[in-house]
Structure formats: C-alpha cells, structure tokens
Design a protein around this motif. Structure first.
Motif, PDB file in Angstrom:
ATOM      1  N   VAL A  89       0.863  -1.181   0.000  1.00 57.08           N
ATOM      2  CA  VAL A  89       0.000   0.000   0.000  1.00 57.08           C
ATOM      3  C   VAL A  89       0.898   1.229   0.000  1.00 57.08           C
ATOM      4  O   VAL A  89       1.958   1.250   0.649  1.00 57.08           O
ATOM      5  CB  VAL A  89      -0.933   0.008   1.229  1.00 57.08           C
ATOM      6  N   GLU A  90       0.488   2.243  -0.697  1.00 61.73           N
ATOM      7  CA  GLU A  90       1.293   3.458  -0.783  1.00 61.73           C
ATOM      8  C   GLU A  90       1.440   4.130   0.577  1.00 61.73           C
ATOM      9  O   GLU A  90       0.460   4.268   1.320  1.00 61.73           O
ATOM     10  CB  GLU A  90       0.655   4.433  -1.776  1.00 61.73           C
ATOM     11  N   ARG A  91       2.647   4.527   0.889  1.00 57.55           N
ATOM     12  CA  ARG A  91       2.941   5.267   2.116  1.00 57.55           C
ATOM     13  C   ARG A  91       3.994   6.316   1.802  1.00 57.55           C
ATOM     14  O   ARG A  91       4.822   6.127   0.908  1.00 57.55           O
ATOM     15  CB  ARG A  91       3.428   4.330   3.227  1.00 57.55           C
ATOM     16  N   PRO A  92       3.994   7.429   2.534  1.00 54.39           N
ATOM     17  CA  PRO A  92       4.952   8.504   2.240  1.00 54.39           C
ATOM     18  C   PRO A  92       6.372   8.105   2.624  1.00 54.39           C
ATOM     19  O   PRO A  92       6.601   7.436   3.633  1.00 54.39           O
ATOM     20  CB  PRO A  92       4.447   9.683   3.075  1.00 54.39           C
ATOM     21  N   ALA A  93       7.320   8.515   1.820  1.00 52.67           N
ATOM     22  CA  ALA A  93       8.736   8.242   2.083  1.00 52.67           C
ATOM     23  C   ALA A  93       9.343   9.362   2.919  1.00 52.67           C
ATOM     24  O   ALA A  93       8.831  10.482   2.964  1.00 52.67           O
ATOM     25  CB  ALA A  93       9.486   8.082   0.766  1.00 52.67           C
ATOM     26  N   ARG A  94      10.436   9.042   3.558  1.00 49.77           N
ATOM     27  CA  ARG A  94      11.135  10.019   4.392  1.00 49.77           C
ATOM     28  C   ARG A  94      12.131  10.792   3.525  1.00 49.77           C
ATOM     29  O   ARG A  94      13.097  10.228   3.010  1.00 49.77           O
ATOM     30  CB  ARG A  94      11.869   9.323   5.531  1.00 49.77           C
ATOM     31  N   VAL A  95      11.888  12.069   3.377  1.00 47.27           N
ATOM     32  CA  VAL A  95      12.772  12.946   2.605  1.00 47.27           C
ATOM     33  C   VAL A  95      13.054  14.190   3.438  1.00 47.27           C
ATOM     34  O   VAL A  95      12.353  14.481   4.422  1.00 47.27           O
ATOM     35  CB  VAL A  95      12.145  13.328   1.248  1.00 47.27           C
ATOM     36  N   LEU A  96      14.102  14.923   3.053  1.00 44.52           N
ATOM     37  CA  LEU A  96      14.502  16.147   3.739  1.00 44.52           C
ATOM     38  C   LEU A  96      14.353  17.323   2.783  1.00 44.52           C
ATOM     39  O   LEU A  96      14.354  17.146   1.560  1.00 44.52           O
ATOM     40  CB  LEU A  96      15.960  16.046   4.220  1.00 44.52           C
ATOM     41  N   PRO A  97      14.244  18.503   3.325  1.00 48.13           N
ATOM     42  CA  PRO A  97      14.220  19.684   2.436  1.00 48.13           C
ATOM     43  C   PRO A  97      15.514  19.804   1.648  1.00 48.13           C
ATOM     44  O   PRO A  97      16.580  19.296   2.043  1.00 48.13           O
ATOM     45  CB  PRO A  97      14.053  20.857   3.415  1.00 48.13           C
ATOM     46  N   GLY A  98      15.432  20.465   0.535  1.00 45.01           N
ATOM     47  CA  GLY A  98      16.603  20.597  -0.326  1.00 45.01           C
ATOM     48  C   GLY A  98      17.720  21.395   0.306  1.00 45.01           C
ATOM     49  O   GLY A  98      18.900  21.217  -0.044  1.00 45.01           O
ATOM     50  N   ALA A  99      17.382  22.262   1.263  1.00 39.96           N
ATOM     51  CA  ALA A  99      18.427  23.053   1.923  1.00 39.96           C
ATOM     52  C   ALA A  99      19.405  22.176   2.667  1.00 39.96           C
ATOM     53  O   ALA A  99      20.610  22.499   2.746  1.00 39.96           O
ATOM     54  CB  ALA A  99      17.785  24.061   2.873  1.00 39.96           C
ATOM     55  N   ALA A 100      18.933  21.045   3.205  1.00 47.22           N
ATOM     56  CA  ALA A 100      19.837  20.137   3.927  1.00 47.22           C
ATOM     57  C   ALA A 100      20.875  19.556   2.969  1.00 47.22           C
ATOM     58  O   ALA A 100      22.065  19.446   3.298  1.00 47.22           O
ATOM     59  CB  ALA A 100      19.029  19.034   4.600  1.00 47.22           C
ATOM     60  N   GLY A 101      20.454  19.181   1.763  1.00 49.62           N
ATOM     61  CA  GLY A 101      21.411  18.649   0.792  1.00 49.62           C
ATOM     62  C   GLY A 101      22.406  19.697   0.333  1.00 49.62           C
ATOM     63  O   GLY A 101      23.613  19.409   0.158  1.00 49.62           O
ATOM     64  N   VAL A 102      21.919  20.932   0.127  1.00 47.19           N
ATOM     65  CA  VAL A 102      22.829  22.003  -0.295  1.00 47.19           C
ATOM     66  C   VAL A 102      23.858  22.284   0.795  1.00 47.19           C
ATOM     67  O   VAL A 102      25.060  22.466   0.525  1.00 47.19           O
ATOM     68  CB  VAL A 102      22.029  23.267  -0.640  1.00 47.19           C
ATOM     69  N   LEU A 103      23.400  22.324   2.057  1.00 50.87           N
ATOM     70  CA  LEU A 103      24.325  22.568   3.166  1.00 50.87           C
ATOM     71  C   LEU A 103      25.362  21.475   3.283  1.00 50.87           C
ATOM     72  O   LEU A 103      26.560  21.730   3.499  1.00 50.87           O
ATOM     73  CB  LEU A 103      23.539  22.705   4.469  1.00 50.87           C
ATOM     74  N   ALA A 104      24.917  20.207   3.089  1.00 48.70           N
ATOM     75  CA  ALA A 104      25.873  19.102   3.161  1.00 48.70           C
ATOM     76  C   ALA A 104      26.886  19.188   2.020  1.00 48.70           C
ATOM     77  O   ALA A 104      28.085  18.915   2.205  1.00 48.70           O
ATOM     78  CB  ALA A 104      25.125  17.770   3.113  1.00 48.70           C
ATOM     79  N   GLY A 105      26.452  19.569   0.837  1.00 51.66           N
ATOM     80  CA  GLY A 105      27.387  19.702  -0.279  1.00 51.66           C
ATOM     81  C   GLY A 105      28.397  20.810  -0.057  1.00 51.66           C
ATOM     82  O   GLY A 105      29.592  20.655  -0.361  1.00 51.66           O
ATOM     83  N   VAL A 106      27.940  21.950   0.497  1.00 55.97           N
ATOM     84  CA  VAL A 106      28.862  23.051   0.769  1.00 55.97           C
ATOM     85  C   VAL A 106      29.862  22.652   1.838  1.00 55.97           C
ATOM     86  O   VAL A 106      31.081  22.951   1.742  1.00 55.97           O
ATOM     87  CB  VAL A 106      28.067  24.296   1.183  1.00 55.97           C
ATOM     88  N   CYS A 107      29.391  21.965   2.864  1.00 57.83           N
ATOM     89  CA  CYS A 107      30.306  21.522   3.922  1.00 57.83           C
ATOM     90  C   CYS A 107      31.336  20.533   3.378  1.00 57.83           C
ATOM     91  O   CYS A 107      32.525  20.561   3.751  1.00 57.83           O
ATOM     92  CB  CYS A 107      29.522  20.898   5.066  1.00 57.83           C
ATOM     93  N   GLY A 108      30.930  19.649   2.494  1.00 60.07           N
ATOM     94  CA  GLY A 108      31.876  18.703   1.906  1.00 60.07           C
ATOM     95  C   GLY A 108      32.922  19.415   1.077  1.00 60.07           C
ATOM     96  O   GLY A 108      34.118  19.078   1.126  1.00 60.07           O
ATOM     97  N   ALA A 109      32.496  20.413   0.273  1.00 64.44           N
ATOM     98  CA  ALA A 109      33.462  21.156  -0.545  1.00 64.44           C
ATOM     99  C   ALA A 109      34.435  21.932   0.340  1.00 64.44           C
ATOM    100  O   ALA A 109      35.650  21.981   0.074  1.00 64.44           O
ATOM    101  CB  ALA A 109      32.702  22.092  -1.486  1.00 64.44           C
ATOM    102  N   ALA A 110      33.894  22.544   1.416  1.00 61.02           N
ATOM    103  CA  ALA A 110      34.774  23.278   2.331  1.00 61.02           C
ATOM    104  C   ALA A 110      35.756  22.345   3.019  1.00 61.02           C
ATOM    105  O   ALA A 110      36.942  22.689   3.225  1.00 61.02           O
ATOM    106  CB  ALA A 110      33.920  24.024   3.358  1.00 61.02           C
ATOM    107  N   GLY A 111      35.309  21.160   3.390  1.00 59.76           N
ATOM    108  CA  GLY A 111      36.210  20.198   4.020  1.00 59.76           C
ATOM    109  C   GLY A 111      37.323  19.766   3.094  1.00 59.76           C
ATOM    110  O   GLY A 111      38.473  19.587   3.504  1.00 59.76           O
ATOM    111  N   CYS A 112      37.020  19.593   1.802  1.00 62.07           N
ATOM    112  CA  CYS A 112      38.057  19.220   0.837  1.00 62.07           C
ATOM    113  C   CYS A 112      39.088  20.334   0.684  1.00 62.07           C
ATOM    114  O   CYS A 112      40.306  20.088   0.594  1.00 62.07           O
ATOM    115  CB  CYS A 112      37.421  18.885  -0.507  1.00 62.07           C
ATOM    116  N   LEU A 113      38.609  21.590   0.653  1.00 64.10           N
ATOM    117  CA  LEU A 113      39.544  22.709   0.552  1.00 64.10           C
ATOM    118  C   LEU A 113      40.437  22.802   1.781  1.00 64.10           C
ATOM    119  O   LEU A 113      41.660  23.037   1.685  1.00 64.10           O
ATOM    120  CB  LEU A 113      38.766  24.002   0.353  1.00 64.10           C
ATOM    121  N   ALA A 114      39.829  22.631   2.948  1.00 62.93           N
ATOM    122  CA  ALA A 114      40.630  22.706   4.179  1.00 62.93           C
ATOM    123  C   ALA A 114      41.649  21.592   4.240  1.00 62.93           C
ATOM    124  O   ALA A 114      42.801  21.789   4.671  1.00 62.93           O
ATOM    125  CB  ALA A 114      39.680  22.651   5.383  1.00 62.93           C
ATOM    126  N   THR A 115      41.278  20.406   3.789  1.00 61.45           N
ATOM    127  CA  THR A 115      42.224  19.283   3.799  1.00 61.45           C
ATOM    128  C   THR A 115      43.368  19.522   2.812  1.00 61.45           C
ATOM    129  O   THR A 115      44.525  19.179   3.076  1.00 61.45           O
ATOM    130  CB  THR A 115      41.481  17.982   3.458  1.00 61.45           C
TER     131      THR A 115
END
Length: 375
Positions: A89-115
């Motif tokens: 039976v259809e049930r809603p999936a667990r998803v996050l707002p797009g801002a969470a993905g953008v923040l995670a991507g920015v943090c990953g890029a910043a971590g690569c630069l710092a490393t």
C-alpha cells in the motif's frame, strides 16, 4: 337382447390367441404405455432395483403419462477476484528539504579545501587569498581520511538533490523492497542510494486503437474507446504489475469481449447503458492495481472489415433489385397505357393472341430501349 362388443383391429402379422380361448379383457381402462430405460431390462441380480434420483427436469413426453420433474437451478460459481499483496500500500517516504542537501554539499566542498590546505596542496596564493598560512604536512593517512569524509559528505548532499513536480511522484525502493512514495514538490533531498521510479499521477485520457467487439447479435465490430483514469496507489501500480498502462488496456479489451456494444446509429440510451457497464467492469478489474477509472466510453463504433464488405454487397444488391423493380414497373405501365389507348380509340382490333403478341413486342422494345439509354 344381443350385446354388442367393440373389437379393436389387430396389426398385420399378429397371430392372435389360440382357437377356443377368449381374449383377456383389459385390467385398467385407458391404460398407457410408459418407456422403461434399457439398462433396467438386462440386470443380472434379482433384487429390488433402485434408481438414483437426479435433480434434473425431463419434459413430459406426450402419450407416456410421465409427470415432469422439478429442475434444480444451476448456480454459477462467482468469478475469483484478482488479489495483490495486502501489505503493498502506498505510504509517504522520508525525505529532507533541499536546503539540507545544499548545506551538506557546501560543507563537503569546504572540508576538501581545508584538507588540501592542510596537506599543502593549495598554492600559496590561494592560501593568502583565503587568509591562511601555508602548511606543508603532506598527504598522509589523516589527510586521506579527511578527503574521504568530506568527499562522501559532498556527494551525498549534492547527489540526493531532486526537484518534485506537481502531478509527478517517485516510488522509492532498495534491494527489491518498497521504501515509500514521494509526492512533495519543490527542492528535496532524497537518499541517493534508493532506486527512483517516476510515476505520472495526473488525470489522463487514453484513446485506444480500434479494438474487437460485438453487438447483441454477435456481429463483429471495431470500437475506439476513450478512457479517463489516473494512478491512485503508486505502489500497486508500479510494483503490483509489470506495466499498469498495458494492464489497463487488457482490462478494456476484456470488458469489450463481455459487453455487447451498440451498432452505429443506436439510440442514446442504449449507448449510455453500454458505457456504464463497461465502466463498472473496468473499475472493478483496474482498481486492484491502484488505478482509478472514471469513465470508459466508446467514441467510435464501426463494423469489422469483413462484415462491412458483406453489408456493402448486400446494400448494392438491394439497390440493384429495387432499380430493376422500378424499371419493370415503368415498362409494364407504359405497355398497359399504350395497349389501352390503341384499343379505346379504335385504332386496332385485337383478339387475345394478337394482344399478347403486341404486349410482348412492346415490352421487349421498351426494355431494350431503356437498357441502351441507361434510364
């Protein structure tokens, strides 16, 4: 006083009783002969014969005196309904707002630069532009671990970004299991490890190609059907069948095979009744797989090619016969009018033989003349 006895004539070849013996009188008045089943005449055992009673009706035979027996009504077995896993039976999936993905991507890029600065990979100019002092520790296990963590965070954040559209949904699955359905709109973050299947949940119209059908008399037809439907349960429509659009098409074909479709030129009421019956059957069959059907209506009905050709030949033959009858009637009227005028005005005196000859000659002449002119 002499008595009068009635004697029934014996059939030919009947020897009759021996001389000197009287014929026995009938024991039962108005006796009748009843047929005996053949299998009861050749039984070996001498015991009582028991005939099983059957719940069927045999019509009364004339002249046998047999009484009709009651017939037990035969009840048709209900057609089994198609079944699908009740847990699907259809049930809603667990998803996050797009801002969470953008923040995670920015943090990953910043971590690569710092490393990279930590390992001394960045040029000195880049370090000065960022206001950082260069470091020359080099690429070691710690730096590679930091690169891995920052890169994985950036990939997960940016790779899970998705845009939800109105009227579209995603069915998510992992390792063959159902994880939920996404119907939200806008920028979302969905786990990139999940398998996505896009489903159109808008109201849709499907116009079929000519499908085989039949009318109430069994005459072959071709019907074009317009179906109004939509996907109601995305889980069942996607995972319950291989292709829900093909399944809907087969449901419509099965309904057309069971419901007689009215021939072209039928009344509006009969066409509406056929459409209602088709809709009810398709709704029952397609609702099991999560499809919501609103109407199934034949929009064009025509005879099958072989039937149309036969009807065309029959119509041509009828028109030809009608034209021939009109020609013959016209010729007969012309001959009758001619002979009547000649006789009434006294121009000729004809006996029966001459009249018949004149009628014959005039008929042949008029028929030949009309045949040449095409009238």
């Amino acid at each position: 006083m002499p008595t009068t006895t009635s004697h029934t004539p014996e059939p030919e070849g009947f020897a009759g009783p021996p001389e000197g013996t009287a014929r026995p009188a009938r024991l039962i008045q108005n006796e009748a002969t009843t047929e005996i089943p053949v299998h009861l005449l050749f039984r070996d055992e001498a015991g009582p014969v028991s005939v099983p009673l059957r719940p069927t009706v045999v019509a009364r035979r004339q002249g046998t005196g047999e009484q009709p027996r009651l017939r037990r009504p035969v009840q048709a077995k209900p057609r089994p309904e198609p079944q699908i896993d009740p847990e699907l039976v259809e049930r809603p999936a667990r998803v996050l707002p797009g801002a969470a993905g953008v923040l995670a991507g920015v943090c990953g890029a910043a971590g690569c630069l710092a490393t990279s600065w930590w390992a001394g990979v960045l040029p000195s100019l880049a370090g000065e532009a960022l206001g950082l002092s260069a470091s020359g520790s080099g690429l070691g296990p710690a730096q590679w671990a930091a690169y891995t963590g920052a890169g994985a965070l950036g990939l997960l954040g940016l790779g899970g970004l998705a845009r939800g559209r109105t009227g579209r949904a995603w069915v998510l699955g992992m390792f063959g299991g159902y994880r939920g359905t996404v119907r939200r709109t806008g920028l979302l973050w969905v786990n990139p490890l999940l398998l996505r299947r896009r489903v159109d949940v808008r109201l849709r119209h499907w116009r079929s190609e000519p499908m085989p059908a039949a009318d109430g008399n069994g005459v072959a037809l071709r019907a074009v059907v317009l179906v109004v439907w939509r996907v109601k349960d995305t889980a069942r429509a996607t995972l319950g069948v291989e292709d829900h659009e093909s399944y809907l098409r087969e449901c419509v074909e099965a309904a057309l095979a069971r419901v007689p479709v009215e021939t072209p030129g039928a009344t509006r009421g009969s066409a509406e009744a056929a459409a209602e019956t088709l809709t009810r059957l398709v709704v029952r069959d397609a609702g099991v797989v999560g499809l919501e059907v609103f109407s199934v209506r034949p929009v064009r009905v025509e005879y099958a090619p072989e039937v149309a050709a036969a009807m065309h030949r029959r119509r041509i033959a009828a028109l030809d016969a009608q034209d021939r009858a009109t020609r013959v009637t016209s010729v007969v009227d012309s001959v009758e009018d001619t002979v009547t005028r000649l006789t009434m005005r006294g121009l000729v005196e004809l006996d029966d033989y001459e009249r018949k000859a004149l009628v014959k000659d005039l008929t042949v002449a008029l028929c030949a003349g009309r045949g040449e002119t095409g009238a």
